[in-house]
Design an enzyme around this catalytic site. Structure first.
Site, mmCIF file in Angstrom:
data_model
loop_
_atom_site.group_PDB
_atom_site.id
_atom_site.type_symbol
_atom_site.label_atom_id
_atom_site.label_comp_id
_atom_site.label_asym_id
_atom_site.label_seq_id
_atom_site.Cartn_x
_atom_site.Cartn_y
_atom_site.Cartn_z
ATOM 1 N N TYR A 112 7.257 7.744 -5.905
ATOM 2 C CA TYR A 112 8.409 7.797 -6.802
ATOM 3 C C TYR A 112 8.346 6.696 -7.863
ATOM 4 C CZ TYR A 112 13.169 7.289 -8.553
ATOM 5 O OH TYR A 112 14.262 7.139 -9.376
ATOM 6 N N LYS A 165 7.667 7.258 -11.931
ATOM 7 C CA LYS A 165 8.754 6.849 -12.825
ATOM 8 C C LYS A 165 8.248 5.806 -13.820
ATOM 9 C CE LYS A 165 12.754 7.622 -12.664
ATOM 10 N NZ LYS A 165 13.613 8.600 -13.406
#
Length: 328
Positions: A139, A143
């Site tokens: 994640y 990102k």
């Protein structure tokens, strides 16, 4: 009536942002993968799509739009890298390029402080702190890739910035606080480390205010674009004291049982190895990234947001709790 687009309109931040923008008189178009009748009832136009795929069928929605708020993301502690990469990076890249093609002038990206998480104590750092050389989870890695792409595309005609709100909670939260309560009730929540680590929080109402400040700043302050911004209440707070406050206010006992960081990290390493080796689709109860987040300091200097965006949190932690319980 000014038109704005919000991706991830069915999510926690996206939905709150859609509703607030609508209250302020904007024409709001929400892009999400699901169907959300409550948004439509509030006068928000909804579109079902995957932003990583061709957006040509929606080009009329982009025409004359003032800005895009990109809050959509694939948010999990664990999972196949390709899923994260497709939605978080490729989806962002596709959306940015489509926005440029259709002459949208402002792009506000909702990122996360986890993009600089490196397993160390982060105590009052500012936006100059570098991305880690190696990420512990997919994640934050994807990102970070997306955030960098958004900022690289900043220009005089396409103004971009990236907001990094930390640990968002409040009315409409269906994940963070509910998960804490659920795990506590199941006896699956223990203090990791010494329980004294301080973190930042973002109350949802202040988080949305930061997004609105960003929109205004891109119009009025040329220095605001092309930058990242940490967003929080500006009040570092002991994580486990905050969690215990959540529990007490929900008539649950405080946590007392502790597990050392080293033990929790070792367990997480074994679980990750086991899940990878046997291609288990579910999420491990512990991951190394999660253990680090639960046991280290991670709070941030929000001076840049205050100075360049005009952001000022309205709620203290205590006021946020009182307001949240009143709303609930």
């Amino acid at each position: 009536m000014k038109k704005v687009i919000v991706t991830g309109g069915g999510g926690f931040v996206g939905k709150a942002l859609c509703l607030e923008l609508r209250k302020l008189g904007y024409q709001v178009i929400s892009f999400a993968r699901g169907k959300y009748p409550d948004l439509e009832e509030a006068g928000i136009q909804t579109r079902r799509c995957d932003i990583s795929e061709n957006l040509e069928n929606f080009k009329s929605d982009f025409e004359d739009a003032e800005a895009i708020f990109h809050t959509a993301a694939y948010v999990k502690m664990w999972g196949d890298y390709n899923n994260f990469y497709k939605i978080n990076f490729l989806g962002t890249k596709n959306l940015v390029n489509f926005a440029i093609k259709h002459n949208i002038s402002k792009f506000i990206y909702t990122s996360s402080p986890s993009v600089v998480a490196d397993g160390k104590n982060l105590q009052g750092i500012n936006e100059s702190y570098p991305y880690p050389k190696k990420f512990k989870a997919n994640y934050p890695k994807t990102k970070a890739l997306a955030e960098q792409y958004v900022l690289e595309k900043n220009s005089h005609s396409f103004k971009t910035l990236s907001l990094r709100p930390h640990l968002i909670w409040g009315e409409g939260d269906n994940n963070f606080v509910p998960t804490i309560i659920k795990r506590a009730k199941e006896g699956k929540l223990v203090i990791v480390g010494d329980g004294k680590n301080k973190v930042d929080f973002s109350y949802i109402k202040d988080c949305i205010q930061a997004h609105l400040c960003a929109l205004t700043a891109l119009d009025n302050n040329p220095k605001s674009s092309g930058k990242t911004y940490f967003i929080s209440q500006g009040e570092p707070y002991p994580l486990w004291d905050w969690i215990n406050e959540v529990l007490v206010r929900n008539d649950l006992p405080k946590l007392e049982k502790k597990v050392s960081f080293n033990l929790a990290y070792s367990i997480a390493s074994v679980l990750e190895f086991f899940y990878k080796t046997f291609s288990i689709k579910s999420e491990p109860r512990l991951t190394r990234f999660l253990v680090s987040e639960m046991a280290t300091d991670h709070y941030f200097d929000i001076s840049r947001a205050r100075t360049l965006l005009g952001y000022e949190p309205k709620y203290t932690i205590k006021q946020a709790f009182d307001d949240y319980m009143k709303e609930g």
